[in-house]
Scaffold this motif. Structure first.
Motif, PDB file in Angstrom:
ATOM      1  N   THR A 153       0.837  -1.200   0.000  1.00  0.00           N
ATOM      2  CA  THR A 153       0.000   0.000   0.000  1.00  0.00           C
ATOM      3  C   THR A 153       0.864   1.239   0.000  1.00  0.00           C
ATOM      4  OG1 THR A 153      -0.136   0.067   2.404  1.00  0.00           O
ATOM      5  CG2 THR A 153      -1.824  -1.193   1.254  1.00  0.00           C
ATOM      6  N   ILE A 154       0.329   2.330  -0.583  1.00  0.00           N
ATOM      7  CA  ILE A 154       0.986   3.634  -0.532  1.00  0.00           C
ATOM      8  C   ILE A 154      -0.070   4.688  -0.256  1.00  0.00           C
ATOM      9  CG2 ILE A 154       2.842   2.965  -2.131  1.00  0.00           C
ATOM     10  CD1 ILE A 154       1.377   4.562  -4.319  1.00  0.00           C
ATOM     11  N   THR A 155       0.389   5.873   0.267  1.00  0.00           N
ATOM     12  CA  THR A 155      -0.503   7.004   0.503  1.00  0.00           C
ATOM     13  C   THR A 155      -0.166   8.090  -0.505  1.00  0.00           C
ATOM     14  OG1 THR A 155      -0.704   6.512   2.851  1.00  0.00           O
ATOM     15  CG2 THR A 155      -1.265   8.746   2.154  1.00  0.00           C
ATOM     16  N   VAL A 156      -1.217   8.646  -1.188  1.00  0.00           N
ATOM     17  CA  VAL A 156      -1.001   9.687  -2.199  1.00  0.00           C
ATOM     18  C   VAL A 156      -1.831  10.908  -1.825  1.00  0.00           C
ATOM     19  CG1 VAL A 156      -0.469   8.039  -4.026  1.00  0.00           C
ATOM     20  CG2 VAL A 156      -2.839   8.748  -3.657  1.00  0.00           C
ATOM     21  N   THR A 157      -1.321  12.086  -2.242  1.00  0.00           N
ATOM     22  CA  THR A 157      -1.994  13.359  -1.924  1.00  0.00           C
ATOM     23  C   THR A 157      -2.195  14.236  -3.146  1.00  0.00           C
ATOM     24  OG1 THR A 157       0.136  14.393  -1.398  1.00  0.00           O
ATOM     25  CG2 THR A 157      -1.080  13.364   0.425  1.00  0.00           C
ATOM     26  N   GLN A 158      -1.749  13.782  -4.312  1.00  0.00           N
ATOM     27  CA  GLN A 158      -1.834  14.593  -5.516  1.00  0.00           C
ATOM     28  C   GLN A 158      -2.682  13.869  -6.568  1.00  0.00           C
ATOM     29  OE1 GLN A 158      -0.521  17.684  -5.842  1.00  0.00           O
ATOM     30  NE2 GLN A 158       0.244  17.564  -3.729  1.00  0.00           N
ATOM     31  N   THR A 159      -3.422  14.667  -7.347  1.00  0.00           N
ATOM     32  CA  THR A 159      -4.165  14.098  -8.472  1.00  0.00           C
ATOM     33  C   THR A 159      -3.181  13.556  -9.495  1.00  0.00           C
ATOM     34  OG1 THR A 159      -6.064  15.555  -8.167  1.00  0.00           O
ATOM     35  CG2 THR A 159      -5.743  14.643 -10.374  1.00  0.00           C
ATOM     36  N   GLY A 160      -3.459  12.360 -10.027  1.00  0.00           N
ATOM     37  CA  GLY A 160      -2.565  11.763 -11.014  1.00  0.00           C
ATOM     38  C   GLY A 160      -2.856  10.296 -11.196  1.00  0.00           C
ATOM     39  N   THR A 161      -2.095   9.656 -12.121  1.00  0.00           N
ATOM     40  CA  THR A 161      -2.234   8.221 -12.365  1.00  0.00           C
ATOM     41  C   THR A 161      -1.052   7.497 -11.730  1.00  0.00           C
ATOM     42  OG1 THR A 161      -3.420   8.591 -14.439  1.00  0.00           O
ATOM     43  CG2 THR A 161      -2.414   6.433 -14.128  1.00  0.00           C
ATOM     44  N   TYR A 162      -1.338   6.513 -10.894  1.00  0.00           N
ATOM     45  CA  TYR A 162      -0.323   5.752 -10.170  1.00  0.00           C
ATOM     46  C   TYR A 162      -0.376   4.311 -10.651  1.00  0.00           C
ATOM     47  CZ  TYR A 162      -0.382   9.816  -7.094  1.00  0.00           C
ATOM     48  OH  TYR A 162      -0.317  11.106  -6.602  1.00  0.00           O
ATOM     49  N   TRP A 163       0.780   3.732 -11.009  1.00  0.00           N
ATOM     50  CA  TRP A 163       0.813   2.351 -11.460  1.00  0.00           C
ATOM     51  C   TRP A 163       1.692   1.505 -10.569  1.00  0.00           C
ATOM     52  CZ3 TRP A 163       5.586   0.457 -12.534  1.00  0.00           C
ATOM     53  CH2 TRP A 163       6.581   1.349 -12.947  1.00  0.00           C
ATOM     54  N   VAL A 164       1.423   0.173 -10.623  1.00  0.00           N
ATOM     55  CA  VAL A 164       2.202  -0.771  -9.841  1.00  0.00           C
ATOM     56  C   VAL A 164       2.464  -2.003 -10.691  1.00  0.00           C
ATOM     57  CG1 VAL A 164       0.171  -1.892  -8.814  1.00  0.00           C
ATOM     58  CG2 VAL A 164       2.370  -2.005  -7.636  1.00  0.00           C
ATOM     59  N   ALA A 165       3.656  -2.544 -10.592  1.00  0.00           N
ATOM     60  CA  ALA A 165       4.011  -3.806 -11.241  1.00  0.00           C
ATOM     61  C   ALA A 165       4.080  -4.870 -10.169  1.00  0.00           C
ATOM     62  CB  ALA A 165       5.340  -3.681 -11.964  1.00  0.00           C
ATOM     63  N   VAL A 166       3.369  -6.011 -10.402  1.00  0.00           N
ATOM     64  CA  VAL A 166       3.344  -7.105  -9.430  1.00  0.00           C
ATOM     65  C   VAL A 166       3.791  -8.391 -10.127  1.00  0.00           C
ATOM     66  CG1 VAL A 166       1.538  -6.085  -8.005  1.00  0.00           C
ATOM     67  CG2 VAL A 166       0.889  -7.531  -9.922  1.00  0.00           C
ATOM     68  N   THR A 167       4.342  -9.331  -9.333  1.00  0.00           N
ATOM     69  CA  THR A 167       4.780 -10.616  -9.876  1.00  0.00           C
ATOM     70  C   THR A 167       4.199 -11.735  -9.047  1.00  0.00           C
ATOM     71  OG1 THR A 167       6.790 -10.631  -8.535  1.00  0.00           O
ATOM     72  CG2 THR A 167       6.943  -9.620 -10.710  1.00  0.00           C
ATOM     73  N   LYS A 168       3.932 -12.866  -9.756  1.00  0.00           N
ATOM     74  CA  LYS A 168       3.454 -14.080  -9.102  1.00  0.00           C
ATOM     75  C   LYS A 168       3.868 -15.234  -9.997  1.00  0.00           C
ATOM     76  CE  LYS A 168      -0.800 -14.287  -7.585  1.00  0.00           C
ATOM     77  NZ  LYS A 168      -2.274 -14.479  -7.602  1.00  0.00           N
ATOM     78  N   ALA A 169       4.659 -16.154  -9.456  1.00  0.00           N
ATOM     79  CA  ALA A 169       5.148 -17.303 -10.222  1.00  0.00           C
ATOM     80  C   ALA A 169       5.813 -16.797 -11.504  1.00  0.00           C
ATOM     81  CB  ALA A 169       4.004 -18.273 -10.512  1.00  0.00           C
ATOM     82  N   VAL A 170       5.339 -17.256 -12.666  1.00  0.00           N
ATOM     83  CA  VAL A 170       5.984 -16.881 -13.929  1.00  0.00           C
ATOM     84  C   VAL A 170       5.336 -15.653 -14.557  1.00  0.00           C
ATOM     85  CG1 VAL A 170       6.716 -19.236 -14.403  1.00  0.00           C
ATOM     86  CG2 VAL A 170       4.476 -18.443 -15.205  1.00  0.00           C
ATOM     87  N   CYS A 171       4.315 -15.094 -13.900  1.00  0.00           N
ATOM     88  CA  CYS A 171       3.568 -13.999 -14.516  1.00  0.00           C
ATOM     89  C   CYS A 171       3.902 -12.665 -13.858  1.00  0.00           C
ATOM     90  CB  CYS A 171       2.065 -14.251 -14.407  1.00  0.00           C
ATOM     91  SG  CYS A 171       1.518 -15.731 -15.272  1.00  0.00           S
ATOM     92  N   THR A 172       3.933 -11.640 -14.698  1.00  0.00           N
ATOM     93  CA  THR A 172       4.097 -10.264 -14.235  1.00  0.00           C
ATOM     94  C   THR A 172       2.971  -9.426 -14.830  1.00  0.00           C
ATOM     95  OG1 THR A 172       6.498 -10.452 -14.066  1.00  0.00           O
ATOM     96  CG2 THR A 172       5.597  -8.243 -14.210  1.00  0.00           C
ATOM     97  N   ALA A 173       2.429  -8.540 -14.001  1.00  0.00           N
ATOM     98  CA  ALA A 173       1.341  -7.691 -14.484  1.00  0.00           C
ATOM     99  C   ALA A 173       1.521  -6.272 -13.966  1.00  0.00           C
ATOM    100  CB  ALA A 173      -0.016  -8.233 -14.041  1.00  0.00           C
ATOM    101  N   THR A 174       1.061  -5.334 -14.727  1.00  0.00           N
ATOM    102  CA  THR A 174       1.029  -3.947 -14.279  1.00  0.00           C
ATOM    103  C   THR A 174      -0.417  -3.480 -14.259  1.00  0.00           C
ATOM    104  OG1 THR A 174       1.287  -3.060 -16.516  1.00  0.00           O
ATOM    105  CG2 THR A 174       3.304  -3.468 -15.242  1.00  0.00           C
ATOM    106  N   ASP A 175      -0.687  -2.603 -13.307  1.00  0.00           N
ATOM    107  CA  ASP A 175      -2.041  -2.054 -13.184  1.00  0.00           C
ATOM    108  C   ASP A 175      -1.909  -0.607 -12.736  1.00  0.00           C
ATOM    109  OD1 ASP A 175      -4.732  -1.915 -13.275  1.00  0.00           O
ATOM    110  OD2 ASP A 175      -5.114  -3.251 -11.575  1.00  0.00           O
TER     111      ASP A 175
END
Length: 772
Positions: A476-498
């Motif tokens: 988790t993160i805390t944000v205070t500014q309007t904008g688009t925030y992305w995260v890259a996550v991994t699990k086993a052989v798969c990687t995804a960004t959201d």
């Protein structure tokens, strides 16, 4: 999850499952027909699924629909078909209306106009004479009949008749026994008929009577189908009763069908008419429970089978009957086998339910193609009851996704079993494939709207690692500014960004609205404004009760024509926080009522008027010259008394009074009254016996004086009888001159004719002296 990208980092396991192919609800001898096998993918990945070609088939399931002529090829304004307007030999269906003959070729599925001239009129009743290969047309009922060769030409009169007002909507037919055109039933003068007439060329001859009460069959119904040789006609349902009279107000047969003039019954029966004897035989009784809809009836002569397509269910409410919904259901009835109609399900291009319309639709048996025809203004369909006659190529594919193509691309977000059903005529085969998805869906929402100044973003549990666009690596993160925030996550052989788009907005504070003027005259402008506007907040103005926004901003100015309430809403920007509203109103001032004026006192030279106070009025104005000018009352601007003095006796005065306020629009209409000063002198007339025309303003002219004179004629003569002066003006007298010259002093005479106000006449004469 939004805009998620999934990367296959290393080997992805593929699971292949061999499965038994005994699936419930499918035909025997089906084999798997999806090319792909069960597999595992990363979430967000796409998979192509496609089907193997089916094995060839040489038969189809009975009950297949096919669209022959689409509604786009049919002009509904020229669509007027009849129950016996089908040429079964050539597979032609005819329509006649607006002096146009249209032929629908159901063999080649084309539409063509047939040339015709010498039209007797814009007639719409017709039937096809299959004995002589011609069309027969007439106005309706028992009118004169005209014939046209089936391939066009000129209309020719073949049967005499007259305008008929007793057989509106009768069923027309061709009788191959007598070689004559006929009609059954009809409506006129609030009564359905059960009679039969045929035209022998010389006129219409009655073949069946119309008794007062008729139960074989009841009066009403429609002839809709025929036997193979045409000697038997079939009368189906419709509206009517034993008496045929719609004024009874009730239905004694079970199912009411309200009409414009009263009440009929929904007959729900089926009869056979023998054209050799003109006798009816009942097939299904009146009010048969198996007849669920008033639809298009056709007779499949080869199998002695009736079909009923579509229809509606009439009610005992006339208004409801004007807006009844149709069905697209199909029913069949096998004569001698079934006790009534039964519903069946068709395949292929099944016609939709017919839209609510006044245009007729009919069913026909096409003996050449061994099929039923359902003709409607929105299309003409064929129904193939026998699989051996059904057209080839009918197939359908339906995936569990709703897709209907052989190949589809899927992108499952979770483990999904995809099913497909392939129908080819009567053969139904089913197959499925399981796609297992490694769930890479994060806990992020596509958009996060915050009414405040901070929020937390949670990527969700179950991932091996996290990498945020802010550089942080926590869940988790805390944000205070309007904008688009992305995260890259991994699990086993798969990687995804959201990613998640975060928007912040300032909460809306309470506010009030002030009005520059709380009341105005109609048409005046006024202004409203927010007393404490908040920066960054959008204020939208609406007339209370109306959703349309008429203004945005901190103020609003407009012309007011009626009492108006305004609702002002304050919204954050972006519109995230709850809105708040305030209401302000402006009142249009109304016109004062007229004062109630009365006469208080009447004197010889004075008149006194007064009036009641007008609520809200701040002043009054009076006029004695018919409204040309107004002044304040003699008692002052706010006074309610006006006194006139210095008047002559018998003087009539009209007075107009109006109430005024601070605003012009409040000024009332004028109230008027009149009074006349007293006249103590009656009809007396005084003429001086001497004048002194020296210009001193005293006794300078000779006048007739009186208080009740209406008109006057005054003549002055010299002592020798010469006329020196004539006047018909009460206020114009003789000044002692003649032709601009002063006359000498001496004795003169006058003659006076006067008409008094009471209508009496007075003649007077005498002498007077001119003294210089």
């Amino acid at each position: 999850m939004k805009n998620q990208r999934v990367y296959l980092v290393s080997f992805v396991s593929i699971i292949i499952t061999l499965q038994s192919f005994s699936v419930s609800g499918q035909s025997a001898a089906c084999t798997p027909f999806i090319y792909q096998k069960d597999t595992t993918i990363c979430s967000g990945a796409s998979v192509l699924l496609d089907l193997k070609d089916p094995p060839p088939r040489d038969s189809l399931l009975p009950g297949v629909w096919k669209l022959l002529i689409p509604g786009t090829a049919i002009d509904s304004n020229l669509f007027n078909i009849k129950a016996f307007g089908f040429d079964k030999t050539n597979q032609y269906l005819y329509s006649i209306i607006h002096k146009r003959v249209t032929r629908y070729d159901l063999k080649n599925n084309t539409v063509a106009a047939i040339t015709a001239d010498n039209w007797p009129g814009d007639y719409t009743e017709f039937t096809y004479d299959y004995t002589n290969k011609r069309l027969l047309c007439w106005r309706g009922g028992r009118d004169s009949v005209y014939a046209l060769p089936e391939n066009g030409g000129s209309w020719v009169a073949i049967g005499a008749g007259t305008i008929d007002r007793e057989t509106f909507g009768s069923s027309s037919f061709w009788n191959p026994v007598t070689k004559q055109v006929g009609i059954y039933g009809g409506y006129g003068f609030n009564e359905m008929k059960s009679w039969i007439f045929e035209n022998d060329g010389f006129g219409w001859v009655q073949k069946k009577s119309n008794p007062i009460i008729d139960s074989t069959p009841p009066k009403g119904g429609n002839l809709l189908a025929a036997s193979a040789d045409g000697t038997k006609l079939y009368l189906f349902s419709g509206q009517g009763s034993y008496s045929g009279n719609e004024l009874s107000g009730a239905c004694a047969l079970g199912s009411a069908w309200a009409s414009a003039g009263g009440m009929f019954c929904w007959l729900r029966d089926l009869w056979e008419l023998d054209l050799n004897t003109y006798k009816f035989q009942n097939i299904l009784p009146v009010n048969s429970a198996s007849i669920l809809y008033e639809g298009a009836l056709g007779y499949y002569t080869d199998q002695s089978r009736f079909y009923l397509f579509g229809g509606f269910q009439p009610t005992g409410n006339y208004a409801t009957n004007q807006n009844l919904a149709n069905t697209n259901k199909t029913f069949y009835f096998r004569r001698g086998i079934d006790t009534g109609f039964k519903e069946i399900q068709g395949e292929g291009q099944v016609p939709p339910a017919l839209a609510k319309t006044a245009l007729a639709n009919y069913a026909y048996y096409d003996a050449t193609a061994k099929r039923m025809i359902w003709a409607r203004h929105d299309g003409i369909w064929a129904y193939y009851p026998d699989s051996t006659t059904a057209p080839p190529g009918f197939r359908s594919i339906l995936w569990s996704t709703g897709d209907t193509t052989a190949a589809i691309t899927v992108k499952p977000l979770q483990t999904t079993l995809y099913r497909v059903t392939r129908t080819i005529g009567s053969q139904v085969c089913k197959d499925s494939i399981l796609i297992t998805v490694t769930n890479m869906q994060t806990g992020l929402l596509p958009a996060v709207n915050v009414c405040g100044n901070s929020t937390s973003l949670d990527a969700g549990a179950g991932f091996a690692s996290y990498q945020w666009s802010t550089g942080e690596t926590t869940r988790t993160i805390t944000v205070t500014q309007t904008g688009t925030y992305w995260v890259a996550v991994t699990k086993a052989v798969c990687t995804a960004t959201d990613s998640s788009k975060v928007s912040f907005a300032l909460p809306v504070a309470d506010f009030t609205v002030a009005v520059l003027k709380d009341s105005v005259c109609a048409g005046d402008r006024d202004s409203l404004y927010i007393t404490n506007p908040q920066t960054g907040i959008t204020y939208s103005w609406r007339v209370t009760g109306n959703t349309n926004v008429i203004n945005t901003g901190n103020s609003y100015a407009t012309s007011i024509t009626a009492n108006t309430s305004y609702t002002i809403s304050g919204a954050s920007n972006p519109a995230i926080c709850s809105t708040k509203t305030a209401v302000a109103a402006i009142v249009v001032r109304t016109q004062f009522p007229k004062p109630l004026v009365r006469v208080d006192s009447i004197g010889t030279g004075t008149l006194q008027f007064s009036w009641d106070p007008v609520p809200g009025a701040t002043a009054y104005q009076v006029s004695t010259d018919k409204g040309l000018s107004y002044t304040a009352p003699s008692s002052g601007a706010q006074g309610r008394v006006h006194i006139l003095t210095g008047l002559l006796p018998n003087t009539n005065v009209s007075i107009a009074v109006k109430a005024t306020g601070p605003y012009v629009c409040q000024t009332s209409d004028t109230a008027q009254t009149a009074a006349t000063t007293r006249n103590p002198f009656g009809n007396g007339i005084y003429v001086p016996n001497a004048i002194t025309p020296n210009g001193d303003g005293v006794n300078d002219v000779l006048l007739a004086y009186g208080t009740a004179i209406s008109s006057v004629r005054l003549i002055v003569y010299s002592q020798w009888g010469a006329q020196l002066f004539l006047s018909t003006d009460l206020k114009k007298g003789w000044d002692g001159t003649h032709n601009g010259q002063k006359v000498p002093a001496g004795l003169y005479t006058y003659s006076l004719e006067a008409v008094m106000q009471d209508g009496s006449r007075i003649n007077k004469g005498g002498t007077f002296s001119v003294i210089r």
